[in-house]
Design a protein around this motif. Structure first.
Motif, PDB file in Angstrom:
ATOM      1  N   PHE A 146       0.857  -1.184   0.000  1.00  0.00           N
ATOM      2  CA  PHE A 146       0.000   0.000   0.000  1.00  0.00           C
ATOM      3  C   PHE A 146       0.897   1.239   0.000  1.00  0.00           C
ATOM      4  N   ASN A 147       0.614   2.171  -0.896  1.00  0.00           N
ATOM      5  CA  ASN A 147       1.376   3.422  -0.962  1.00  0.00           C
ATOM      6  C   ASN A 147       0.630   4.511  -0.209  1.00  0.00           C
ATOM      7  N   ILE A 148       1.322   5.233   0.665  1.00  0.00           N
ATOM      8  CA  ILE A 148       0.693   6.334   1.402  1.00  0.00           C
ATOM      9  C   ILE A 148       1.416   7.628   1.053  1.00  0.00           C
ATOM     10  N   ASP A 149       0.645   8.594   0.560  1.00  0.00           N
ATOM     11  CA  ASP A 149       1.189   9.880   0.122  1.00  0.00           C
ATOM     12  C   ASP A 149       1.227  10.835   1.321  1.00  0.00           C
ATOM     13  N   LEU A 150       2.428  11.321   1.647  1.00  0.00           N
ATOM     14  CA  LEU A 150       2.586  12.213   2.802  1.00  0.00           C
ATOM     15  C   LEU A 150       2.508  13.696   2.421  1.00  0.00           C
ATOM     16  N   SER A 151       2.206  14.002   1.168  1.00  0.00           N
ATOM     17  CA  SER A 151       2.158  15.400   0.723  1.00  0.00           C
ATOM     18  C   SER A 151       1.247  16.244   1.618  1.00  0.00           C
ATOM     19  N   GLY A 152       1.780  17.364   2.091  1.00  0.00           N
ATOM     20  CA  GLY A 152       0.976  18.303   2.885  1.00  0.00           C
ATOM     21  C   GLY A 152       0.777  17.915   4.335  1.00  0.00           C
ATOM     22  N   LYS A 153       1.328  16.787   4.776  1.00  0.00           N
ATOM     23  CA  LYS A 153       1.139  16.365   6.161  1.00  0.00           C
ATOM     24  C   LYS A 153       1.983  17.217   7.104  1.00  0.00           C
ATOM     25  N   LYS A 154       1.379  17.647   8.199  1.00  0.00           N
ATOM     26  CA  LYS A 154       2.020  18.530   9.183  1.00  0.00           C
ATOM     27  C   LYS A 154       2.382  17.758  10.449  1.00  0.00           C
ATOM     28  N   ILE A 155       3.247  18.348  11.247  1.00  0.00           N
ATOM     29  CA  ILE A 155       3.561  17.770  12.558  1.00  0.00           C
ATOM     30  C   ILE A 155       2.270  17.714  13.380  1.00  0.00           C
ATOM     31  N   GLY A 156       1.995  16.553  13.949  1.00  0.00           N
ATOM     32  CA  GLY A 156       0.755  16.349  14.706  1.00  0.00           C
ATOM     33  C   GLY A 156      -0.304  15.609  13.907  1.00  0.00           C
ATOM     34  N   ASP A 157      -0.097  15.492  12.584  1.00  0.00           N
ATOM     35  CA  ASP A 157      -1.069  14.772  11.755  1.00  0.00           C
ATOM     36  C   ASP A 157      -0.923  13.262  11.938  1.00  0.00           C
ATOM     37  N   SER A 158      -2.042  12.558  11.787  1.00  0.00           N
ATOM     38  CA  SER A 158      -2.043  11.095  11.795  1.00  0.00           C
ATOM     39  C   SER A 158      -2.572  10.596  10.455  1.00  0.00           C
ATOM     40  N   ILE A 159      -2.068   9.460  10.023  1.00  0.00           N
ATOM     41  CA  ILE A 159      -2.572   8.828   8.802  1.00  0.00           C
ATOM     42  C   ILE A 159      -3.337   7.580   9.222  1.00  0.00           C
ATOM     43  N   HIS A 160      -4.616   7.509   8.839  1.00  0.00           N
ATOM     44  CA  HIS A 160      -5.472   6.377   9.206  1.00  0.00           C
ATOM     45  C   HIS A 160      -5.728   5.477   7.999  1.00  0.00           C
ATOM     46  N   ILE A 161      -6.204   4.292   8.253  1.00  0.00           N
ATOM     47  CA  ILE A 161      -6.468   3.328   7.177  1.00  0.00           C
ATOM     48  C   ILE A 161      -7.509   3.872   6.205  1.00  0.00           C
ATOM     49  N   SER A 162      -8.412   4.754   6.677  1.00  0.00           N
ATOM     50  CA  SER A 162      -9.450   5.304   5.791  1.00  0.00           C
ATOM     51  C   SER A 162      -8.854   6.170   4.678  1.00  0.00           C
ATOM     52  N   GLU A 163      -7.597   6.613   4.847  1.00  0.00           N
ATOM     53  CA  GLU A 163      -6.944   7.431   3.819  1.00  0.00           C
ATOM     54  C   GLU A 163      -6.274   6.591   2.746  1.00  0.00           C
ATOM     55  N   VAL A 164      -6.248   5.279   2.938  1.00  0.00           N
ATOM     56  CA  VAL A 164      -5.605   4.387   1.972  1.00  0.00           C
ATOM     57  C   VAL A 164      -6.667   3.875   0.998  1.00  0.00           C
ATOM     58  N   THR A 165      -6.393   4.020  -0.304  1.00  0.00           N
ATOM     59  CA  THR A 165      -7.317   3.503  -1.311  1.00  0.00           C
ATOM     60  C   THR A 165      -7.066   2.004  -1.463  1.00  0.00           C
ATOM     61  N   LEU A 166      -8.023   1.212  -1.010  1.00  0.00           N
ATOM     62  CA  LEU A 166      -7.884  -0.250  -1.069  1.00  0.00           C
ATOM     63  C   LEU A 166      -8.494  -0.781  -2.362  1.00  0.00           C
TER      64      LEU A 166
END
Length: 201
Positions: A146-166
Motif C-alpha cells: 500500500f502506498n501512502i502519500d505524505l504530501s501536505g502532512k504537518k507535525i501532529g497529523d495522523s494517517i489512518h487506514i481510511s486514507e488508503v485507497t484499497l
C-alpha cells in the motif's frame, strides 16, 4: 498487484517425523505441508535453495505459487515458515491450497512517499505505527504493498487506514479506522529558523 507467480517442484513424502525431516535437510531439501480447501494435507519435500531464494526475494507470504507435486500442479499461498534460530536456514513451510474464490488474510507492507512534501523536510519525524496492514482479500488479487502519500502532512497529523485507497474486494481485518503512522516533532524540537526558511522558499 501481487508479485508474479512462480512454480516450485516438490516430491511427496511418505515418511514424516523428526528423523525423516533431518534426513531431508541433510539432502538439501525442506519438509513442507499443503493443507486446506477441504482436502487431506499432503506432506512434501522442496529444494532448500529454491525456497530460500523465494523468501529472500520478498513478497513470499503474499504471492500465490504453483507447486508441482510429482506432476500434479497445486496452487498455494505460503502461510508460515520456520527458520533455524541459530543458523537462519529454512526448517519447514506450510502452504494453503487456494482457488479463484479462496479468501485469505494476509499482511501487506506499507510504503510512504513524498516525505519531502511534508513537515518531515523541516525536521518532523515519521512515526510508523504499523509497517504492515492485515487484510482480507481474494487469493488471486493480493496487493503487493500500500502506498501512502505524505504530501501536505504537518507535525501532529495522523494517517489512518481510511486514507488508503484499497483495491476492490480488499478489506482491513481490524474493523475500525486505525492509525498507520503519525508525524511528530523531534525530541530536540524544530529549528524555527530552518522552518521559516523553508516556508519562505
Amino acid at each position: 498487484m501481487s508479485k508474479e507467480s512462480y512454480e516450485l517442484k516438490a516430491e511427496a513424502r511418505e515418511r514424516v517425523g523428526k528423523g525423516s525431516s533431518r534426513e531431508l535437510r541433510r539432502n538439501g531439501l525442506i519438509p513442507a505441508v499443503i493443507y486446506g480447501d477441504k482436502q487431506a494435507p499432503i506432506s512434501i519435500a522442496l529444494s532448500t535453495n529454491e525456497v530460500t531464494k523465494r523468501i529472500h526475494a520478498g513478497g513470499f507470504m503474499t504471492t500465490v505459487a504453483t507447486i508441482d507435486v510429482d506432476g500434479k500442479k497445486i496452487k498455494v499461498l505460503p502461510k508460515d515458515y520456520q527458520l533455524d534460530p541459530v543458523r537462519d536456514f529454512t526448517m519447514h513451510v506450510d502452504f494453503l491450497r487456494v482457488s479463484g474464490n479462496t479468501l485469505v488474510n494476509v499482511e501487506i507492507p506499507v510504503h510512504f512517499e513524498n516525505e519531502e512534501k511534508s513537515d518531515i523536510k523541516i525536521g518532523g519525524v515519521l512515526n510508523i505505527v504499523r509497517h504492515e496492514v492485515e487484510v482480507h482479500c481474494p487469493a488471486d488479487a493480493i496487493p503487493e504493498f500500500f502506498n501512502i502519500d505524505l504530501s501536505g502532512k504537518k507535525i501532529g497529523d495522523s494517517i489512518h487506514i481510511s486514507e488508503v485507497t484499497l483495491p476492490k474486494g480488499v478489506t482491513p481485518v481490524i474493523d475500525r479506522d486505525f492509525t498507520i503512522a503519525t508525524i511528530i516533532a523531534p525530541a530536540a524540537g524544530i529549528d524555527e529558523s530552518a522552518a521559516e526558511g523553508e516556508a519562505e522558499a
